[in-house]
Enzyme design. Structure first.
Site, short mmCIF file in Angstrom:
data_model
loop_
_atom_site.label_atom_id
_atom_site.label_comp_id
_atom_site.label_asym_id
_atom_site.label_seq_id
_atom_site.Cartn_x
_atom_site.Cartn_y
_atom_site.Cartn_z
N ASP A 80 0.83 -1.21 0.00
CA ASP A 80 0.00 0.00 0.00
C ASP A 80 0.86 1.26 0.00
OD1 ASP A 80 -2.29 -1.48 -0.04
OD2 ASP A 80 -2.80 -1.19 2.06
N GLY A 81 2.02 1.20 0.66
CA GLY A 81 2.92 2.36 0.69
C GLY A 81 3.40 2.73 -0.70
N ASN A 154 -4.23 8.90 2.25
CA ASN A 154 -4.43 8.22 3.54
C ASN A 154 -4.68 9.19 4.69
OD1 ASN A 154 -4.41 5.43 3.26
ND2 ASN A 154 -2.65 5.15 4.59
N ASP A 155 -3.68 10.04 4.96
CA ASP A 155 -3.80 10.89 6.14
C ASP A 155 -2.85 12.07 6.11
OD1 ASP A 155 -1.27 9.77 6.92
OD2 ASP A 155 -2.30 8.10 7.87
N ASP A 184 0.77 13.82 21.57
CA ASP A 184 1.94 13.70 20.70
C ASP A 184 1.63 14.16 19.29
OD1 ASP A 184 3.48 12.71 22.74
OD2 ASP A 184 3.53 10.64 22.01
N TYR A 197 -2.54 4.34 10.01
CA TYR A 197 -2.06 4.89 11.28
C TYR A 197 -3.23 5.18 12.22
CZ TYR A 197 1.08 7.84 14.19
OH TYR A 197 1.82 8.37 15.20
#
Length: 295
Positions: A80-81, A154-155, A184, A197
Site C-alpha cells: 500500500d505504501g 491516507n492521512d 503527541d 495509522y
C-alpha cells in the site's frame, strides 16, 4: 483523453497503454516485474521509468513524468505504501491503479502475486470495476500566506518533533471549535486511511468509499478523548498553540514529511478536487479484506 475500456454489451475492449511501477525493495531483482512484463508482451503497450532501462525489458522506457502521461492504467507492484507514493500523480491524471501485493497487509494491493496473471487478463478484457476514493488537500499557512500544499490519500498528521514535549493542537471545522488536544499529535484520516495509522491510534474503521474525515489524537494527555468523525464538505483547520505545549511540530502526508510548523501556524484541510481510482478485480468486499488482513 484516456480510453474507457470497461465492457459494454456486444463490444470488445482492450487496455492499450499500461504504466508498470515496480518497487525494487519489495521485488528483489525485479523478478515479478519481469514476469508481469512478459505476460503483457504483445497484449498492450507497456511504459516504465527510464531508470530501469539497463534491465532491457521489452517496454517503452520514458521519463518518470511521461510514465504517467502516456498511461491509460497503472499496475503497481509493492505494498500500500508504494501506491500511496504514486497516488497523487495518478489521481491528477485520472489513471486507475491495479495493485499487486508484495507487502505485508495490502488493503489497496489486493491481488496476491500468485493471482497476478489472472488479474491482468481480466484488466486487459475490461472485466473489472473502478472504485473511487476521496483525497484531501492540505495547505500550511503562516498568517494568510500559504507556505506549501500537498494532496494525501491516507492521512495528514501533525506531530511533535523528536525530543519535544507534548504539543497543543486546536481543531476547528468551518470556524467552529471541535476540540483542543494535548498530545503527541493529531491524525486526520480519509476513509482509505482509517485502516492505517489512524486505527493504530484507536480510530474507527470506515468504508473506503465514504467521504468524511476521522480526527484521532496520538497518545493524548487527557482523561477522556475520542476520535471525531467530520464532514468532508467543511474546511478543517489545525492550529498549533505554543502557549499550552510545544511550539514546533512536523506535518506529514501519507507518511512522508512535508514540512514543519511553529506556534500559531495552521494546517488547512479541504477535500481534494482529485479522486484516486482503484481497479477492483473480483467480488471480494472491503469487509472481507478487513477480516482477512487484520484478524
Amino acid at each position: 483523453m484516456k480510453k474507457d475500456i470497461q465492457n459494454q454489451a456486444g463490444g470488445e475492449s482492450r487496455v492499450e497503454k499500461i504504466a508498470v511501477i515496480p518497487n525494487s525493495s519489495k521485488d528483489l531483482g525485479l523478478v515479478n516485474t519481469k514476469r508481469l512484463v512478459e505476460f503483457l508482451h504483445d497484449k498492450s503497450e507497456v511504459y516504465m521509468d527510464e531508470a530501469y532501462s539497463m534491465l532491457g525489458m521489452n517496454v517503452k522506457y520514458v521519463s518518470s513524468a511521461d510514465v504517467y502521461n502516456n498511461a491509460d492504467y497503472a499496475v503497481v507492484l509493492g505494498g500500500d505504501g508504494t501506491i500511496l507514493q504514486r497516488a497523487a500523480q495518478c489521481a491528477k491524471r485520472k489513471i486507475p491503479v491495479l495493485g499487486i501485493n508484495l507487502g505485508k497487509i495490502g488493503f489497496m494491493t489486493e491481488i496476491e502475486i500468485e493471482d497476478m496473471e489472472c488479474a491482468l487478463a481480466k484488466l486487459l478484457n475490461g472485466d473489472f470495476n473502478i472504485e473511487k476514493r476521496m483525497m484531501m488537500k492540505a495547505e500550511v499557512r503562516k498568517g494568510n500566506e500559504v507556505q506549501f500544499s500537498f494532496h494525501a490519500l491516507n492521512d495528514v498528521v501533525v506531530s511533535k518533533s523528536i525530543g519535544e514535549k507534548l504539543i497543543c493542537i486546536e481543531l476547528s471545522t468551518d470556524g467552529e471549535a471541535v476540540n483542543r488536544y494535548r498530545a503527541d499529535g493529531l491524525i486526520i484520516a480519509t476513509p482509505t486511511g482509517s485502516t492505517g495509522y489512524s486505527i493504530s491510534a484507536g480510530g474507527p474503521v470506515v468504508d473506503p468509499c465514504m467521504r468524511l474525515y476521522v480526527a484521532t489524537p496520538i497518545c493524548a494527555h487527557m482523561l477522556s478523548v475520542r476520535s471525531a468523525v467530520l464532514s468532508s464538505n467543511k474546511v478543517m483547520k489545525i492550529k498549533l498553540n505554543g502557549e499550552y505545549g510545544g511550539s514546533d511540530a512536523v506535518v506529514t502526508g501519507d507518511g512522508d514529511i512535508q514540512g514543519y510548523i511553529k506556534d500559531c501556524d495552521e494546517v488547512v484541510i479541504t477535500e481534494s478536487e482529485y479522486d484516486f481510482e482503484l481497479v477492483k478485480i473480483g467480488n471480494q468486499s472491503f469487509y472481507d479484506t478487513l477480516i482477512k488482513k487484520l484478524s
